[in-house]
Every structure is written in structure tokens, then in C-alpha cells.
Design a protein around this motif. Structure first.
Motif, PDB file in Angstrom:
ATOM      1  N   GLY A 164      -0.572 -64.743   1.973  1.00  0.00           N
ATOM      2  CA  GLY A 164      -0.740 -66.157   2.259  1.00  0.00           C
ATOM      3  C   GLY A 164      -2.137 -66.623   1.904  1.00  0.00           C
ATOM      4  N   ALA A 165      -2.603 -67.641   2.602  1.00  0.00           N
ATOM      5  CA  ALA A 165      -3.913 -68.229   2.318  1.00  0.00           C
ATOM      6  C   ALA A 165      -4.681 -68.432   3.611  1.00  0.00           C
ATOM      7  CB  ALA A 165      -3.751 -69.559   1.590  1.00  0.00           C
ATOM      8  N   ARG A 166      -6.007 -68.270   3.502  1.00  0.00           N
ATOM      9  CA  ARG A 166      -6.885 -68.496   4.648  1.00  0.00           C
ATOM     10  C   ARG A 166      -8.080 -69.317   4.177  1.00  0.00           C
ATOM     11  NH1 ARG A 166      -4.694 -64.078   4.237  1.00  0.00           N
ATOM     12  NH2 ARG A 166      -6.280 -63.227   2.832  1.00  0.00           N
ATOM     13  N   VAL A 167      -8.410 -70.331   4.964  1.00  0.00           N
ATOM     14  CA  VAL A 167      -9.598 -71.132   4.682  1.00  0.00           C
ATOM     15  C   VAL A 167     -10.736 -70.621   5.553  1.00  0.00           C
ATOM     16  CG1 VAL A 167     -10.642 -73.425   4.856  1.00  0.00           C
ATOM     17  CG2 VAL A 167      -8.325 -73.178   3.950  1.00  0.00           C
ATOM     18  N   TRP A 168     -11.847 -70.272   4.897  1.00  0.00           N
ATOM     19  CA  TRP A 168     -13.023 -69.745   5.577  1.00  0.00           C
ATOM     20  C   TRP A 168     -14.119 -70.804   5.617  1.00  0.00           C
ATOM     21  CZ3 TRP A 168     -14.449 -64.877   7.595  1.00  0.00           C
ATOM     22  CH2 TRP A 168     -13.429 -63.899   7.546  1.00  0.00           C
ATOM     23  N   ARG A 169     -14.874 -70.776   6.725  1.00  0.00           N
ATOM     24  CA  ARG A 169     -16.110 -71.558   6.838  1.00  0.00           C
ATOM     25  C   ARG A 169     -17.244 -70.550   6.977  1.00  0.00           C
ATOM     26  NH1 ARG A 169     -16.675 -77.146  10.091  1.00  0.00           N
ATOM     27  NH2 ARG A 169     -18.781 -77.711   9.377  1.00  0.00           N
ATOM     28  N   ILE A 170     -18.168 -70.576   6.008  1.00  0.00           N
ATOM     29  CA  ILE A 170     -19.196 -69.549   5.902  1.00  0.00           C
ATOM     30  C   ILE A 170     -20.574 -70.201   5.988  1.00  0.00           C
ATOM     31  CG2 ILE A 170     -20.164 -67.748   4.404  1.00  0.00           C
ATOM     32  CD1 ILE A 170     -17.359 -67.454   3.201  1.00  0.00           C
ATOM     33  N   GLY A 171     -21.494 -69.579   6.727  1.00  0.00           N
ATOM     34  CA  GLY A 171     -22.837 -70.094   6.854  1.00  0.00           C
ATOM     35  C   GLY A 171     -23.538 -70.171   5.517  1.00  0.00           C
ATOM     36  N   ALA A 172     -24.460 -71.133   5.385  1.00  0.00           N
ATOM     37  CA  ALA A 172     -25.131 -71.375   4.115  1.00  0.00           C
ATOM     38  C   ALA A 172     -25.923 -70.175   3.642  1.00  0.00           C
ATOM     39  CB  ALA A 172     -26.048 -72.590   4.241  1.00  0.00           C
ATOM     40  N   GLU A 178     -16.056 -67.754   9.669  1.00  0.00           N
ATOM     41  CA  GLU A 178     -14.858 -67.743  10.499  1.00  0.00           C
ATOM     42  C   GLU A 178     -13.711 -68.357   9.727  1.00  0.00           C
ATOM     43  OE1 GLU A 178     -15.008 -70.362  13.827  1.00  0.00           O
ATOM     44  OE2 GLU A 178     -16.214 -71.862  12.777  1.00  0.00           O
ATOM     45  N   ILE A 179     -12.498 -67.944  10.072  1.00  0.00           N
ATOM     46  CA  ILE A 179     -11.293 -68.534   9.492  1.00  0.00           C
ATOM     47  C   ILE A 179     -10.976 -69.818  10.248  1.00  0.00           C
ATOM     48  CG2 ILE A 179      -8.831 -68.223   9.106  1.00  0.00           C
ATOM     49  CD1 ILE A 179      -9.333 -65.227   8.846  1.00  0.00           C
ATOM     50  N   VAL A 180     -10.820 -70.912   9.509  1.00  0.00           N
ATOM     51  CA  VAL A 180     -10.550 -72.203  10.140  1.00  0.00           C
ATOM     52  C   VAL A 180      -9.188 -72.758   9.734  1.00  0.00           C
ATOM     53  CG1 VAL A 180     -12.991 -72.805  10.371  1.00  0.00           C
ATOM     54  CG2 VAL A 180     -11.760 -73.423   8.273  1.00  0.00           C
ATOM     55  N   GLY A 181      -8.381 -71.975   9.039  1.00  0.00           N
ATOM     56  CA  GLY A 181      -7.043 -72.402   8.682  1.00  0.00           C
ATOM     57  C   GLY A 181      -6.283 -71.276   8.018  1.00  0.00           C
ATOM     58  N   GLU A 182      -4.990 -71.139   8.340  1.00  0.00           N
ATOM     59  CA  GLU A 182      -4.130 -70.133   7.723  1.00  0.00           C
ATOM     60  C   GLU A 182      -2.791 -70.763   7.393  1.00  0.00           C
ATOM     61  OE1 GLU A 182      -4.427 -65.918   9.241  1.00  0.00           O
ATOM     62  OE2 GLU A 182      -5.134 -66.982  11.031  1.00  0.00           O
ATOM     63  N   GLY A 183      -2.179 -70.325   6.307  1.00  0.00           N
ATOM     64  CA  GLY A 183      -0.892 -70.863   5.916  1.00  0.00           C
ATOM     65  C   GLY A 183      -0.350 -70.145   4.704  1.00  0.00           C
ATOM     66  N   ARG A 184       0.807 -70.586   4.224  1.00  0.00           N
ATOM     67  CA  ARG A 184       1.437 -69.941   3.080  1.00  0.00           C
ATOM     68  C   ARG A 184       0.678 -70.246   1.797  1.00  0.00           C
ATOM     69  NH1 ARG A 184       7.737 -71.195   3.015  1.00  0.00           N
ATOM     70  NH2 ARG A 184       7.491 -69.914   1.144  1.00  0.00           N
ATOM     71  N   ARG A 185       0.270 -71.520   1.618  1.00  0.00           N
ATOM     72  CA  ARG A 185      -0.429 -71.905   0.404  1.00  0.00           C
ATOM     73  C   ARG A 185      -1.360 -73.074   0.726  1.00  0.00           C
ATOM     74  NH1 ARG A 185       2.499 -73.341  -5.406  1.00  0.00           N
ATOM     75  NH2 ARG A 185       0.591 -73.741  -6.619  1.00  0.00           N
TER      76      ARG A 185
END
Length: 593
Positions: A164-172, A178-185
Motif C-alpha cells: 500500500g502507501a504511507r504518507v510520512w512527515r519528516i523533520g527538516a 511519523e506516518i500521517v496517512g495510510e491507504g491503498r494508493r
């Protein structure tokens, strides 16, 4: 050349639109858009749209043209190059301070990819985060579609794999995430001025906005499907996004965040998409212009004859020279391209002997959404072979010429398989195809399929053993005696070469080289074996048709008109060279709401 203008929508246009699209729509109209610049893509095969982004301060527009990163001063008009990247530039995004660009590069063999930071003032380039990146975060090579948060303290990006897919928020600084979203696409994450992350989700063929990305689709945008990048107004109260009209073509819309009447801002003949917003509230977006058609030129140069006027490419000739086959269809719009490889590409034929140019195919060989390309006749004209993604494959198919209704797969385990070519003696079909290693890197090899052109019977494909040949072997053509294959190779960024290799394998013999960033441009061998035609940049900057003697020698330019060309094909008498004419542009516009 005068550009067809993107157009703002009048109240009359709004009234004429379908009720489903315009329910609750606002009738106010923004100012006319201002054209900023146009980026040209290198070819219709293996490329997606040029990347582009406006600086947050509204002073500069960064965009790509092939491997080059360009920055346009939107006040003075000056265009500066930040240099040629060693591989394809796929994404770019500005730092909030408008002084640095974050750029993603990936080689065509996918062995090398990563993120780099450009200093816009000096052109200096360094690897994102260098050696400071935390080991607990996803690998840099797996991060896609990075975007800075407005405060510059974090970046967001998406990682996709079989799970699937994961949206990451990463420090500058690359030290936390941290993962801020997960889903199929999931795709196109962006941070709003309020600090919340939004993203696009595609599920069962439907596009939705997640805001926040950790949640489900928002209810206030359910009447529209957003495609591509979305943007927020500086105060976070308005969302700007692209959504399809009744034709499936993207238009630019705005809507209050949380719900309310939507306003259609811009529509055009092709997609309007990719909004970015400056600190002053101006919207900078792209419109797509994509057109391909077939033309022909005498084989020793001369006046050009247009063959088709509709979307058509990759020409080949019937063995008697009377007909030209091609791929046709309306693809490249985002609503079609997002389904790749299930796209609007079909196979058709026109009569070359009269009534040119044609505005429609005379005969349709195959009509499906399975990327049908590269049709080629058997020498006795009893059979047709072509590339297709039928039933989720990526292979070569064979059909009787008089009844193409039941295609039969004749290759195996194809990946990004190229266009098949029947040998002049009717005993072989050649085709290039890629293999993938465990890391996802790919390399293109040549294969031959034994075939009986009378019965249509085939035997299993076999690789053309070229030893430790290090480059991608791309489009291949036969020598007249059917004993050897001529192919083009991509030897590195901007470097192409021609080789000849025996059908039974051996060390390829290199006989011509040239510089070109159009990777899959195709070649053609004249019926008498005297010439090889190829595509290269002319002195005027346009891709032109050239020919070089078989075995090497001085190249000759055959076309001079100001159009971009690709995919040459000799007719069976050696009198004509057909080719694809393409225009593949991303036009950037500024709109003041």
C-alpha cells in the motif's frame, strides 16, 4: 507560434455545464490568466509531464525540460539554467524561503534515484540531508512527491510498495518522522497553512481528498474527484484543485475548505492542473498541450506529406507499401494516464495512396484500453503482431490480418516490452523487453520469436545473447538478409548509439553515436540495407530525422521543418520515411482570483 489560450469560464459556460458538475457553483469570474512560459518534453514515449512550481514569494517559476532545471524570473523574464541533471528530473518543490529547490532525480534504468537541494542563486547542488538522515526513517530512494510545510520545519512525502502507501512527515533535518496517512494508493501530500496534511487517495478507481490525510475522504468534495497536486490559499480557507469535466478533461476549481459553493476558475482544450499559490494569493498552474500525428518525407529528404491529422503515432508500413498502421487515441489526459497501462491507445490503418491527410482511421485493428502499440505485418501480409497489456500482461500478440478479433500471446514475462518487428524472410519476430532485478532496477534485452508466417505457429522466445553488453538495447530492426539486428542503445544521459548484432548472438558492433535526450525515439533500416534512420536534435533545436550509412559514416539530416519528430519507419520500397510528429508541452499560467 501563437498559443491557444487557456480560458476563464463565463457565466454562460457555467450554465451550459452539466448539473452534476455545477451544483452550488459560484458564478463570479477571475481575471484572465497570463501565460508565463512553456516547457517542452523530450518525447511521447517513457515521459510524463515536465515538473514545475512557483516560488512562495511569487518571484520565480522553476520547471524542468528533459534533464535541465530552469528558473524563470517572473518580473524580469530572465531564464537561468541550474544545469543538466545526470538523470531524469521527476519532481521539484520550493523551500518556503524561496531560495532553495528540492529536486528528485531518477535514472531511466532506475538504479539511481534520490533527492537533491539546489541553491537557486548559485546553482550549487547537494544531497538532501547528506549523511544526517535517521536510520529509522524510510529510505531516501523510496520517498516520492516530497513537499515542504509552509513553516519550513518539516517535509511530507509518500512511500508506496506492494503493501500500500504511507504518507510520512519528516523533520527538516532528517532526524525524526511519523506516518500521517495510510491507504491503498495515496499521492500528492501537501501541508496546509494550518499545519494539517492533505493527500489524494485512489480507491476502486475513484479519486478523493483526505484532509487530514490520516482520515477518510472529506464529505464536502464528494461531487468532485481531485487529480494531482492541490493547494491552499495563504490563509488556508480555500482549496484549489483540478477535477474532470464531462469529457474527462481536467479543469481548475476552488472551494471553501470545509464545504460551500465551488467555483470553476479555468478550463482549456486539454488538462488544466497542478495549482500552486504564492504568498500574495496568486495561482500559478499548468495546462497541457499534447498532440501527435503521422507525416512522411522522401527518403533522401524533401517536402513533407502529412498522413494523419488526429492523435496517432508509431507508424509502420504494409509490405506492399499501400497502407500505414499506427497507434491512435486520446490518451495523456490525467484521467486516462492515472490508469496506466490501461489507457486510450488503439491500432488503426490508413491508405497511403490517396486522400491524404486522413482525419480518421480507415480501418481499426484493435480498440481497447490496454496500450496497444507497434503493429507490424508479416511479409506475406497474412498476420499482424503488436504490443499490448491484454489481461494485465505486457507482451507481444499475434492475430490473422483478416480477423484480428482473437489475439494470441506469443511472448512471455514481458516488462515494458517494445514494438515487435517481423524479419524480411518471415521466420522471426524481434522485440526488446526489460528485466527487473530484486532492487527494482531494470535493463532492456533483445529477444527473437521463431514463427511460421504461413501457419502463424510460433516457438518459445529466446534471448539474443550479447555477452556483458552494458547498455539498454532499445528499438530493434532487421537487416534485409534477416541475419542481423540493428538497434539503438541508451549509453548514458543524453548519449545514444547504433549497434548491429547477429540474430544468433555475439558482440554488438557499434557504428554511430549522437547526443539526444529523447530515449525511446526509434530507428528504421532501409529495405536495401544501405541506411539507418534515427532521430536527433537539429541545429534549430527541433528533433529531426537523420540517416547514416549502415556500418557508419557521415549522417545526413532529412527534415528541416520546425516540428519535433520521433519513430521513423521506411516504406518497403525505400521511397518514403514515415514518422511521428509530436508537440508535448506544459504551459504555465498565472491567475489572480
Amino acid at each position: 507560434m501563437t498559443l491557444p489560450r487557456a480560458r476563464t469560464v463565463t457565466p454562460a459556460m457555467l450554465a451550459a455545464a452539466s448539473a452534476a458538475l455545477t451544483a452550488g457553483a459560484c458564478d463570479s469570474v477571475p481575471s484572465d490568466p497570463i501565460h508565463l512560459t512553456t516547457a517542452h518534453q523530450m518525447g511521447p514515449v517513457a515521459y510524463r509531464d515536465p515538473a514545475g512550481s512557483v516560488s512562495p514569494d511569487g518571484r520565480m517559476l522553476a520547471y524542468t525540460q528533459g534533464r535541465e532545471v530552469l528558473v524563470r524570473d517572473l518580473q524580469g523574464g530572465e531564464v537561468r539554467s541550474l544545469g543538466l541533471a545526470p538523470s531524469q528530473v521527476r519532481y521539484l518543490t520550493w523551500h518556503p524561503a524561496s531560495a532553495r529547490l528540492l529536486v528528485h532525480e531518477r535514472s531511466f534504468d532506475r538504479r539511481r534515484q534520490g533527492w537533491f537541494v539546489y541553491d537557486v542563486a548559485t546553482g550549487a547542488k547537494e544531497t538532501l540531508w547528506g549523511g544526517r538522515y535517521s536510520a529509522g526513517l524510510p529510505s531516501l530512494s523510496s520517498l516520492l512527491e516530497l513537499a515542504w510545510a509552509p513553516d519550513g520545519q518539516t517535509v511530507v512525502g509518500v512511500v508506496r510498495d506492494a503493501g500500500g502507501a504511507r504518507v510520512w512527515r519528516i523533520g527538516a533535518l532528517g532526524d525524526r518522522g511519523e506516518i500521517v496517512g495510510e491507504g491503498r494508493r495515496l499521492s500528492h501530500p501537501v501541508v496546509s497553512p494550518t499545519g494539517e496534511v492533505a493527500c489524494i487517495e485512489r480507491d476502486t478507481g475513484v479519486q478523493s481528498l483526505r484532509y487530514p490525510c490520516a482520515g477518510g475522504p472529506v464529505s464536502w468534495l464528494q461531487d468532485h474527484q481531485p487529480y494531482g497536486h492541490v493547494a491552499f490559499s495563504p490563509d488556508g480557507s480555500q482549496l484549489y484543485y483540478a477535477t474532470p469535466d464531462e469529457r474527462g478533461v481536467l479543469e481548475l476549481w476552488s472551494r471553501p475548505v470545509g464545504g460551500g459553493p465551488g467555483q470553476r476558475l479555468v478550463t482549456a482544450e486539454r488538462d488544466v492542473y497542478g495549482p500552486g499559490v504564492t504568498a500574495g494569493g496568486d495561482i500559478v498552474y499548468r495546462s497541457q498541450w499534447y498532440m501527435v500525428s503521422v507525416s512522411a518525407v522522401p527518403s533522401d529528404g524533401g517536402d513533407v506529406t502529412p498522413v494523419t491529422t488526429f492523435q496517432s503515432e508509431t507508424p509502420t508500413w504494409s509490405p506492399d507499401g499501400a497502407h500505414v498502421a499506427f497507434t491512435f487515441g486520446g490518451w495523456r489526459i490525467a484521467t486516462d494516464d492515472v490508469n496506466y497501462p490501461d489507457i486510450d491507445q488503439h491500432i488503426g490503418i490508413v491508405d497511403f495512396t490517396s486522400g491524404l491527410p486522413r482525419s480518421d482511421p480507415d480501418r481499426i485493428i484493435r480498440s481497447s484500453y490496454s496500450e496497444d502499440q507497434g503493429m507490424h505485418w508479416s511479409p506475406n501480409q497474412r498476420w499482424i503482431t503488436y504490443h499490448s497489456h491484454i489481461d494485465a500482461t505486457d507482451d507481444i500478440y499475434l492475430v490473422p490480418a483478416d480477423d484480428p478479433s482473437s489475439p494470441r500471446k506469443i511472448s512471455t514475462d514481458g516488462h515494458e516490452t517494445g514494438w515487435p518487428r517481423w524479419s524480411p524472410d518471415g521466420r522471426w519476430i524481434s522485440v526488446p523487453s526489460y528485466t527487473l532485478d530484486d532492487a527494482g532496477a531494470r535493463k532492456s534485452f533483445l529477444y527473437v520469436i521463431p514463427v511460421d508466417q504461413h501457419s502463424g505457429e510460433t516457438r518459445p522466445q529466446r534471448i539474443v545473447d550479447m555477452g556483458d553488453f552494458p547498455h539498454d538495447a532499445l528499438q530493434t530492426e532487421w537487416t534485409p538478409d534477416s541475419e542481423s539486428l540493428v538497434f539503438e542503445a541508451a549509453e548514458g544521459p543524453g548519449r545514444k548509439a547504433l549497434y548491429e548484432v547477429p540474430r544468433e548472438g555475439g558482440t554488438p558492433r557499434r557504428f554511430h553515436e549522437w547526443e539526444s535526450d529523447q530515449v525511446h525515439s526509434g530507428i528504421a533500416v532501409s529495405p536495401d540495407g544501405a541506411w539507418v534512420a534515427y532521430i536527433g536534435p537539429g541545429r534549430d533545436g527541433f528533433f529531426q530525422v537523420f540517416r547514416v550509412p549502415m556500418g557508419g559514416g557521415v549522417a545526413e539530416q532529412l527534415t528541416v521543418d520546425p516540428t519535433r519528430k520521433t519513430q521513423p519507419a521506411y516504406d518497403p520500397t525505400g521511397t518514403w520515411l514515415a514518422y511521428t510528429v509530436f508537440s508535448y508541452e506544459a504551459r504555465f499560467w498565472r491567475l489572480k482570483p
